[in-house]
Write an enzyme that holds these catalytic residues in place. Structure first.
Site, mmCIF file in Angstrom:
data_model
loop_
_atom_site.group_PDB
_atom_site.id
_atom_site.type_symbol
_atom_site.label_atom_id
_atom_site.label_comp_id
_atom_site.label_asym_id
_atom_site.label_seq_id
_atom_site.Cartn_x
_atom_site.Cartn_y
_atom_site.Cartn_z
ATOM 1 N N ASP A 1 -9.528 -41.970 -33.984
ATOM 2 C CA ASP A 1 -10.730 -42.123 -33.462
ATOM 3 C C ASP A 1 -11.542 -40.732 -33.710
ATOM 4 O OD1 ASP A 1 -10.150 -44.682 -33.083
ATOM 5 O OD2 ASP A 1 -9.792 -44.615 -31.094
ATOM 6 N N ALA A 2 -10.956 -39.925 -33.226
ATOM 7 C CA ALA A 2 -11.651 -38.476 -33.193
ATOM 8 C C ALA A 2 -12.111 -38.063 -34.540
ATOM 9 C CB ALA A 2 -10.766 -37.362 -32.486
ATOM 10 N N ASP B 1 -14.784 -40.187 -35.700
ATOM 11 C CA ASP B 1 -16.054 -40.062 -34.838
ATOM 12 C C ASP B 1 -16.772 -38.743 -35.768
ATOM 13 O OD1 ASP B 1 -16.200 -42.130 -33.302
ATOM 14 O OD2 ASP B 1 -15.067 -41.011 -31.511
ATOM 15 N N SER C 1 -22.220 -51.916 -32.601
ATOM 16 C CA SER C 1 -21.492 -50.761 -32.050
ATOM 17 C C SER C 1 -22.199 -49.667 -31.286
ATOM 18 C CB SER C 1 -20.772 -49.906 -32.941
ATOM 19 O OG SER C 1 -21.949 -49.257 -33.815
ATOM 20 N N GLU D 1 -18.469 -47.776 -16.988
ATOM 21 C CA GLU D 1 -17.123 -48.832 -17.032
ATOM 22 C C GLU D 1 -16.245 -47.936 -18.222
ATOM 23 O OE1 GLU D 1 -17.745 -52.625 -19.476
ATOM 24 O OE2 GLU D 1 -19.864 -51.947 -19.102
ATOM 25 N N ASP E 1 -9.686 -49.744 -25.513
ATOM 26 C CA ASP E 1 -9.363 -49.570 -26.862
ATOM 27 C C ASP E 1 -8.427 -50.714 -27.255
ATOM 28 O OD1 ASP E 1 -9.033 -48.358 -29.419
ATOM 29 O OD2 ASP E 1 -7.498 -46.962 -28.451
ATOM 30 N N LYS F 1 -24.525 -48.004 -19.433
ATOM 31 C CA LYS F 1 -25.586 -48.866 -19.877
ATOM 32 C C LYS F 1 -26.798 -48.630 -18.792
ATOM 33 C CE LYS F 1 -22.124 -52.050 -22.016
ATOM 34 N NZ LYS F 1 -21.544 -53.430 -21.682
ATOM 35 N N CYS G 1 5.022 -13.471 -52.918
ATOM 36 C CA CYS G 1 4.963 -14.946 -53.076
ATOM 37 C C CYS G 1 6.046 -15.616 -53.174
ATOM 38 C CB CYS G 1 4.203 -15.014 -54.547
ATOM 39 S SG CYS G 1 3.831 -16.843 -54.880
ATOM 40 N N CYS H 1 -1.413 -14.390 -53.354
ATOM 41 C CA CYS H 1 -0.283 -13.889 -54.395
ATOM 42 C C CYS H 1 -1.156 -13.181 -55.432
ATOM 43 C CB CYS H 1 0.223 -15.088 -54.890
ATOM 44 S SG CYS H 1 1.241 -14.924 -56.573
ATOM 45 N N CYS I 1 2.076 -17.472 -61.782
ATOM 46 C CA CYS I 1 2.462 -18.173 -60.668
ATOM 47 C C CYS I 1 2.649 -19.507 -60.930
ATOM 48 C CB CYS I 1 1.684 -17.598 -59.341
ATOM 49 S SG CYS I 1 2.129 -18.549 -57.771
#
Length: 707
Positions: free
Chosen positions: A42-43, A46, A91, A125, A129, A299, A428, A446, A452
């Site tokens: 959720d984070a 968001d 939402s 309130e 979830d 609210k 490396c 490196c 590489c």
């Protein structure tokens, strides 16, 4: 990769970023609402949505038709009937800090025309979830139940809802038409018991209570739903034939009197201080509630004021959800791996004993760099109280909008005897080349370059990535296979464009006869490669994977120089970092000295890397940047903005100038054609006077470009 701050984005970057965010958020909505299998926390969701809103606020003209800010939920899944909501199920806007809550209250007051000290009452309130559900009653009888869906159309889950004990089938004393809205959820105890039964039966277990509740309600077979321990809290309503009450608090009490479970923690608050006190109280109770909550919903209590405040496109103005911080978890650090990126950066990654954080199982986390492991920042100052991180430690992990979780803290009380400080490699781990750390750089790199293998593979992956050549059928997995292929190896980008010819000359081991390939897939791959022999200049520059040269810088360089020939000639002439070509390069607004140095160093004619780039370009047709309309008075001109612009932001002025074909520079040189100076113009205006460059004010600029 660290995201650029919204305030630093150019219009071109913003457009690309909005497209990326729209795609990412749409996928997240589908996974969460339609598939009941969220892929991000959720984070993180968001954070993506906040970034999208911030970019739209700065560039409102770039807002997409499919903007995530206008969307709620996701489309309904196949297999369910569709229900069109009489009143949309929206939402809520999110708050994450005390300042957000105070701003919400101020917005309410201002919208209603109330004084700053006017008291507005709110309800507070817990934010459950679970899964949103709408219940429609006519003449006191439950006739329909629907999920939120996309806010306009939901799924018909009437038969499933009838199996939930908390949901009344008949009401006494209710309005003739009553649409009750609330949340279906599962308690922690019931969730644990369900997973035990699932495991004992050899069936799939659930990741968290929210997934279990959503998946249970959205079963095509109502008998399965009936076997699941689902619960329901009522907290709102949709269509009504008559009002429930005059206030939010009284309306919730009315729903409780009708037989609906309502949350006993719902309370009344006067002003932001009381709201925050209630937030802290509920947060302290969170672990004891027995069910999941992820914030507190505020609210406006007076329903008449709610009606006046109304709605935005996807959220009500009279409500907000104050989300809790990202979840934390403790787990054991099993090891520290060093990964080598395309620019040679040695990045430490923590290998963790798997742990659930915010609903997602985490087994890896970033450790940033060697200073972070040692317990200090880039200036040498202590972080985490100076505690270093050692293999075997118990570490605190969090996810706060990042793709890769992070290690936040160390529990020294659980450190094992004999645990040794981690020694960051000086060579490396992939190729053995020295790994140097430049002054002022927090990253060790490196020095192996093209020898590489890790850098080579990562550069090839970048070369074929979406913002670069975007070759269909040649993704990261295929790149790794081809890089190690003994018959048709792809070691450099140029090798990609010889692949078909080499395959044709290899009659014994054709690509189409190998595992994972077939005649059709090989034909499609070669066709996709052939199509990319023609490439826009900005994509080519970006595809080279030069350090500090991202998509934005590539676009700026392409727009400034116009053609590959002009670009590479100018870079060659600027290689000594002196002279007019160098001054012109660092004057390009958005490039700067650091990027310019990286560019000329990477493209030096004597470098092996440059030889490979020249070889690559020999296979390509590089499209020049389209010239601006010939009737634009500033097309082809180099413009510098300085001072304060009063009728538009600097970003707007720059975007408009570039759209008209002008080149916007960050400093004044002999090649500058025009300086637009507002109040407070300083050294740039003086430089223009000294060099004889024309200077005009903002009004004259607007007249010049036609308003």
């Amino acid at each position: 990769m660290t995201e650029k701050a919204v305030e630093t984005l150019t219009e071109a970057e913003a457009r690309v970023e909005l497209a990326r965010l729209a795609k990412a958020l749409a996928a997240a909505n589908t996974a969460y609402h339609t598939l009941d299998a969220p892929e991000i926390s959720d984070a993180e969701y968001d954070a993506l949505k906040r970034r999208n809103l911030a970019i739209e606020a700065r560039f409102p003209w770039l807002k997409r038709a499919d903007s995530p800010s206008d969307q709620v939920g996701a489309a309904v899944a196949e297999g369910f009937g569709k229900v069109t909501h009489r009143v949309r199920m929206l939402s809520l806007e999110n708050a994450f800090a005390a300042e957000d809550v105070a701003e919400f209250v101020d917005r309410v007051r201002k919208f209603l025309g109330l004084a700053e000290d006017a008291v507005v009452r709110f309800t507070a309130e817990p934010k459950i979830d679970g899964l949103s559900l709408s219940l429609r009653y006519e003449q006191g009888v439950l006739i329909q139940a629907a999920t939120r869906g996309d806010g306009e159309v939901g799924e018909d889950v009437t038969q499933n809802a009838r199996t939930i004990a908390d949901i009344p089938q008949r009401l006494t004393g209710a309005p003739d038409v009553l649409e009750v809205r609330g949340e279906v959820y599962m308690s922690h105890a019931d969730f644990a018991a369900l997973n035990d039964r699932q495991a004992a039966a050899g069936e799939k277990t659930f990741a968290n209570p929210r997934n279990a509740a959503a998946g249970s309600l959205r079963q095509l077979d109502a008998r399965i739903t009936a076997s699941r321990p689902l619960r329901f809290f009522a907290y709102a309503w949709g269509e009504l034939s008559e009002p429930l009450a005059a206030t939010q608090f009284e309306a919730i009490a009315r729903l409780a009197a009708l037989g609906f479970p309502t949350n006993p923690l719902t309370t009344l608050c006067d002003g932001p201080e009381a709201l925050l006190a209630e937030y802290r109280r509920i947060e302290a109770l969170r672990a004891t509630l027995g069910y999941d909550i992820d914030g507190v919903v505020y609210k406006v209590n007076d329903l008449a004021l709610q009606a006046r405040l109304g709605f935005r496109s996807s959220t009500p103005r009279w409500a907000i959800a104050h989300k809790f911080p990202a979840e934390l978890a403790w787990t054991e650090l099993l090891g520290i791996d060093i990964q080598v990126g395309r620019t040679g950066a040695l990045s430490p990654v923590a290998r963790l004993k798997p742990v659930t954080v915010g609903g997602v199982v985490v087994s890896n986390a970033t450790l940033h760099n060697e200073d972070y492991i040692a317990g200090r920042d880039s200036r040498g100052e202590p972080i985490r109280g100076g505690k270093d991180i050692r293999v075997g430690d118990w570490v605190q992990v969090y996810r706060a909008g990042d793709v890769i979780p992070k290690v936040a803290d160390v529990d020294l009380s659980r450190r094992k005897d004999g645990a040794q400080p981690f020694v960051f490699p000086k060579f490396c781990p992939e190729c053995g080349s020295p790994a140097h750390r430049e002054d002022g750089d927090s990253v060790r790199r490196c020095t192996g370059g093209l020898i590489c293998p890790a850098q080579a593979v990562e550069r090839l992956k970048h070369f074929v990535s979406r913002g670069a050549f975007d070759i269909e059928g040649l993704g990261a997995k295929q790149i790794e296979l081809f890089y190690r292929d003994p018959i048709l190896p792809v070691k450099t980008p140029a090798d990609i464009f010889t692949l078909a010819a080499r395959d044709a000359a290899n009659p014994l081991q054709k690509l189409k006869n190998r595992e994972g390939f077939g005649e059709v897939s090989v034909a499609k791959l070669f066709a996709a490669i052939e199509a990319r022999r023609t490439i826009p200049l900005d994509r080519l520059i970006y595809a080279l994977g030069i350090r500090h040269i991202g998509e934005t810088s590539s676009s700026l360089l392409a727009r400034h120089y116009g053609t590959w020939e002009a670009f590479i000639t100018a870079i060659d002439r600027a290689r000594d970092q002196t002279g007019p070509e160098w001054e012109e390069l660092i004057a390009i607004d958005g490039i700067g000295v650091v990027s310019a140095r990286a560019l000329v160093d990477a493209l030096r004619p004597e470098n092996a890397e440059r030889a490979e780039i020249d070889r690559l370009v020999g296979f390509l047709t590089v499209l020049p940047v389209a010239a601006a309309a010939s009737d634009s008075p500033v097309a082809g001109k180099t413009v510098v903005f300085t001072g304060t612009l009063e009728k538009m932001t600097r970003a707007e002025a720059k975007a408009r100038a570039e759209a008209l074909g002008a080149k916007v520079a960050g400093s004044v040189s002999a090649r500058t054609d025009l300086v637009v100076a507002g109040p407070g113009a300083g050294s740039k205006a003086k430089d223009a006077e000294r060099l004889g460059v024309a200077i005009i004010d903002e009004d004259a600029w607007l007249r010049l470009i036609g308003g």
